[in-house]
Write an enzyme that holds these catalytic residues in place. Structure first.
Site, short mmCIF file in Angstrom:
data_model
loop_
_atom_site.label_atom_id
_atom_site.label_comp_id
_atom_site.label_asym_id
_atom_site.label_seq_id
_atom_site.Cartn_x
_atom_site.Cartn_y
_atom_site.Cartn_z
N ASP A 190 27.32 -6.63 -23.56
CA ASP A 190 29.07 -5.87 -22.74
C ASP A 190 28.77 -6.53 -21.52
OD1 ASP A 190 31.81 -5.00 -22.33
OD2 ASP A 190 31.04 -4.09 -20.42
N ILE A 191 29.84 -7.72 -20.98
CA ILE A 191 29.57 -8.13 -19.59
C ILE A 191 29.73 -7.33 -18.52
CG2 ILE A 191 30.34 -10.28 -18.24
CD1 ILE A 191 31.04 -11.33 -20.88
N ASN A 198 37.85 -11.24 -14.03
CA ASN A 198 38.70 -11.52 -14.73
C ASN A 198 40.61 -11.31 -13.59
OD1 ASN A 198 40.01 -12.88 -17.22
ND2 ASN A 198 40.01 -11.31 -18.56
N ASP A 207 38.33 -17.12 -19.78
CA ASP A 207 38.40 -17.23 -21.05
C ASP A 207 37.12 -18.10 -21.03
OD1 ASP A 207 40.08 -15.78 -22.50
OD2 ASP A 207 41.54 -17.84 -21.86
N GLU A 233 35.62 -8.20 -24.47
CA GLU A 233 34.00 -8.94 -23.75
C GLU A 233 32.49 -8.44 -24.30
OE1 GLU A 233 35.04 -5.50 -20.78
OE2 GLU A 233 36.04 -7.27 -21.93
#
Length: 309
Positions: A190-191, A198, A207, A233
């Protein structure tokens, strides 16, 4: 070409039974002219017996329902002439015989025959159209078929495998583990702080970051490994024939590769689940990897964490 000829003949027959004589005269004159002009092209697709049979059939049916119209005689003669057929008199004779049967019976067979034939011909026309459309849909090259399959199994943005393909892969994995001593690992990645990224830089930048990290993960794993976009993500990496230690090495390679990309200024947290250590099915191992990911997040992010119960 053959399907177009079939549709043209059926439409013509429908008009024979259901359109007034003046319109029919114009139609048959046009048809005769076209046949005369394109006769050489017709011969490529239709044999001589087929042409003769079609002419006889059409002439007879037309005359049967238009026997009392003087124009019927020259029209049938013109149709036979344009197709180089010699069935003018047999068609007239058969047409007269059929008209006697249909028009001069106590039951008036025309009231039954014409609607029935109209419905039957309409149904045939619909089926010919459907068959033509189906053959057009199925006329894909091998490359186009592969492209369609790839689209159904991949994520549009990142090009990674999608959840739909993961479900199929999970069933295969469960079958393999039930039949042999097959071990594997699942990495859930997971980021970190992706929502803030974002919100500050915009969704287009988000994106692009997702696509870049997807590429980094793919370049960090082995050929036999599969990478999936699991959620927004979140990424899932399936590592077949992998020990817990080897899974940790691959996870650390992914984490370091993401952290070293200075353009992104993003990090990634990874949880590890292993079969058979952390579960007896794919779903259980996936749940273990997800729990390990939460532990990695709680440790401060940008870290790799095997499940610790």
């Amino acid at each position: 070409m053959e399907q177009n000829l079939t549709k043209g003949l059926i439409l013509l027959l429908l008009l024979v039974f259901n359109v007034n004589s003046p319109v029919l005269i114009l139609l048959l004159l046009t048809l005769s002219g076209l046949i005369f002009v394109y006769n050489s092209h017709l011969n490529r697709y239709l044999s001589k017996p087929m042409v003769v049979t079609a002419t006889y059939f059409l002439s007879t049916l037309y005359f049967t329902f238009n026997w009392n119209d003087f124009a019927s005689y020259p029209l049938i003669f013109l149709l036979n002439l344009s197709l180089k057929s010699v069935l003018f008199f047999p068609a007239i004779f058969t047409g007269m015989l059929l008209s006697t049967i249909f028009y001069h019976t106590p039951f008036d067979l025309t009231s039954i025959f014409k609607p029935f034939l109209t419905i039957a011909l309409t149904e045939v026309l619909i089926k010919v159209n459907l068959k033509e459309k189906t053959s057009q849909r199925e006329n894909y090259s091998a490359e186009e078929v592969r492209e369609l399959l790839n689209l159904s199994y991949t994520d549009n943005l990142t090009g990674l495998y999608n959840r739909h393909f993961l479900e199929k892969e999970a069933k295969i994995i469960d079958r393999q583990t039930s039949q042999s001593n097959f071990e594997y690992a699942i990495l859930m990645a997971d980021i970190d702080f992706f929502k803030q990224y974002n919100d500050s830089l915009g969704h287009l930048a988000g994106d692009e970051a997702l696509k870049k990290i997807a590429g980094i993960i793919k370049n960090s794993v082995r050929k036999q490994d599969k990478v999936f976009r699991f959620g927004g993500e979140e990424f899932l990496i399936l590592l077949p024939e992998t020990s817990p230690e080897k899974a940790r090495q691959i996870a650390e390679r992914i984490r370091n590769s993401v952290a070293r990309d200075l353009e992104l200024s993003l990090t990634i947290s990874i949880g590890i689940g292993h079969f058979p250590q952390n579960g007896k099915s794919f779903r259980e191992v996936l749940k273990a990897a997800d729990s390990a990911l939460y532990q990695a997040k709680n440790k401060g992010r940008n870290t790799v964490c095997p499940l610790k119960v």
